[in-house]
Design a protein around this motif. Sequence first.
Motif, short mmCIF file in Angstrom:
data_model
loop_
_atom_site.label_atom_id
_atom_site.label_comp_id
_atom_site.label_asym_id
_atom_site.label_seq_id
_atom_site.Cartn_x
_atom_site.Cartn_y
_atom_site.Cartn_z
N UNK A 110 0.81 -1.22 0.00
CA UNK A 110 0.00 0.00 0.00
C UNK A 110 0.84 1.27 0.00
N UNK A 111 1.97 1.25 0.69
CA UNK A 111 2.80 2.45 0.80
C UNK A 111 4.26 2.06 0.96
N UNK A 112 5.15 2.92 0.51
CA UNK A 112 6.58 2.66 0.61
C UNK A 112 7.20 3.25 1.86
N UNK A 113 6.47 3.23 2.96
CA UNK A 113 6.97 3.77 4.22
C UNK A 113 6.08 3.26 5.34
N UNK A 114 6.50 3.45 6.58
CA UNK A 114 5.66 3.09 7.72
C UNK A 114 4.44 3.99 7.76
N UNK A 115 3.30 3.42 8.13
CA UNK A 115 2.06 4.19 8.25
C UNK A 115 1.55 4.10 9.68
N UNK A 116 0.63 4.98 10.01
CA UNK A 116 0.08 5.02 11.35
C UNK A 116 -0.92 3.90 11.59
N UNK A 164 4.70 -1.55 8.43
CA UNK A 164 5.98 -1.14 7.85
C UNK A 164 6.98 -0.59 8.83
N UNK A 165 6.80 -0.81 10.12
CA UNK A 165 7.72 -0.29 11.12
C UNK A 165 9.06 -0.99 11.12
N UNK A 166 10.03 -0.41 11.85
CA UNK A 166 11.39 -0.94 11.86
C UNK A 166 11.44 -2.36 12.44
N UNK A 189 9.79 -1.12 6.15
CA UNK A 189 9.59 0.12 5.43
C UNK A 189 8.48 0.06 4.40
N UNK A 190 7.76 -1.06 4.35
CA UNK A 190 6.63 -1.20 3.42
C UNK A 190 5.37 -1.51 4.21
N UNK A 222 1.74 8.81 6.98
CA UNK A 222 2.99 9.01 7.70
C UNK A 222 2.80 9.75 9.03
N UNK A 223 3.66 9.38 9.98
CA UNK A 223 3.82 10.16 11.19
C UNK A 223 4.85 11.24 10.89
N UNK A 224 4.58 12.47 11.31
CA UNK A 224 5.44 13.59 10.94
C UNK A 224 5.85 14.38 12.17
N UNK A 225 6.94 15.09 12.03
CA UNK A 225 7.48 15.91 13.11
C UNK A 225 6.66 17.19 13.25
N UNK A 226 6.26 17.49 14.50
CA UNK A 226 5.51 18.71 14.81
C UNK A 226 6.38 19.58 15.71
N UNK A 227 6.87 20.66 15.16
CA UNK A 227 7.78 21.56 15.88
C UNK A 227 7.16 22.11 17.15
N UNK A 228 5.84 22.23 17.17
CA UNK A 228 5.16 22.80 18.34
C UNK A 228 5.25 21.90 19.57
#
Length: 545
Positions: A110-116, A164-166, A189-190, A222-228
Amino acid sequence: MPQAVAAIGVIVTSFVGAAISTTLGVALATAGAFVVGAATIVAAGMLANKLIANLYEMPTMDTDQSRQSTVRSTVEPQKVIYGETLVSGPVAFIGVAGQKNRDLYHAVVLAGHEVNAITDVHFDNKVITEAQINSGSSGGGNVTAGTFGPKGGETICKINKKLGGAGQTADADLSATFASFGSNHKGTGLAYIVTKWSLIDKSQETWDQYAPQNIKAVVQGRKVYDYRLDTELVKPNVNNASFIAYSTNPVWCLIDYLINTDFGMGVNPNRIDWDAAVVAADACDATVSVPSGVEKRFTCNGVLFGTDSHKTNINKILSSMNGMMSYTNGQFVIRAGVYEAPSVSLNEDSLAGAVSVKTSVERSDRFNTVTGVFIDPSQNYKSTEFPEVFTTSARSRDNGEILTKEIQLPMTNSRFMAQRIANKLVQQSDQQKVVTFPTNLSGMEVAIGDRVSLSRAELNGSNKVFICLGWTLSDSGNGGINLILREDDSGSYADPAVGEYSTVSSTGALVEGFRGVPDPSNLSATAGLKSIELNWTNPDNKSEV
């Protein structure tokens, strides 16, 4: 204060896309360095007409088929998912086993990265809800109800989800059933799902009636970085898991794409203007009232493709917040489609030459009505038209002629949000005056995307607000700077009132929203001895409508 640079704006270079291998191995991804270029990324040295046109340019919608078709291919574009959407992908494994080969297995990436998360699963257009899939330790993955629930007491469908986690391990069912599928086939990663369909006497009718061609799933990306969230002393700490979470905020999704070294641009986090990002992110998260209640002003929900250019992918994300990104003073500055107060004031003392004023946009670039498509979750995440958006005043401005602009919003999944973006575009189309303002070195304070306050007689007023679309160093030899400015106004960014949204009834009937009050007409001014008498005709009383 911005520093002097040779050219402020965008450097566009070559790019290399990304592909995903269907062997449940490592996703392949390479990216060119500093490849930028969304339609709403504005650069210096461009003609005013082109700059204006770029403000209203939108990305091309990817097709439902490209997002939701199950394909058999050795190499397919890597899918990058932000927010929530429905996707399928390449078949990475297929096999039959069991008595008389009654069990059919698929592994679909479904995706080429880890998903939530992976929630509902679709077999063509038949939905298996997350609640119908047993996630417990015993019988985990068995479909327990619905069309593909047990028949005659036997399970006929099982679904395993891999995020797709490590620490991901090989699928237990495939490893136990097929000698060719070993413990090293982890798919790190998939994100993928494994389905097992069992053909027994009592399931024959089910599989005859429903022979799915496309195996799809609703994915939270994707999980993303939130600067706040970052409370560390050293900022930004983009790799700290404490500050990385699933988010639909377009700003953090865009920054994740910019700094990602696998499929993104690999930008150094220090090249991000984080303070500007926080302002934009807060504006996106603000709640607005809509006919169904409230929702966030802007969210990002959709798919990027690794084989598309960085320009295309950045443009998609920017479209979800009607946003702008500029590369200024060595940093990427991200702005959402909301009004920000002027940061610089300019007047006669700032001038280094004659002011050039363009009073209106050519008819070919003008519009007063916006139509388009968005991704509709209620229609199985298909591309769906949203109701046309216009304002009476804009049509009156163009002598009642309907001038339509069509936009595509591939990362927007709310009918009201799509109308809100379209409404802002129509309102901003009223701001047509463009000024080329040659300044002395005081123009160095102005960056692309900044708003300035101008006081000049030629502009019919003082402290009139303009937004900087671009600037160039003057070729006159006096060290000046030519600013290209477009008039702006806070009212052009106002969110629609609840009654201004069009709605769709349960029967599918469209109920058009009230598009605002027409302008007064027949304005006249009569000079008196010590006064001027103004007369006009009021618009119809819309309270009676």
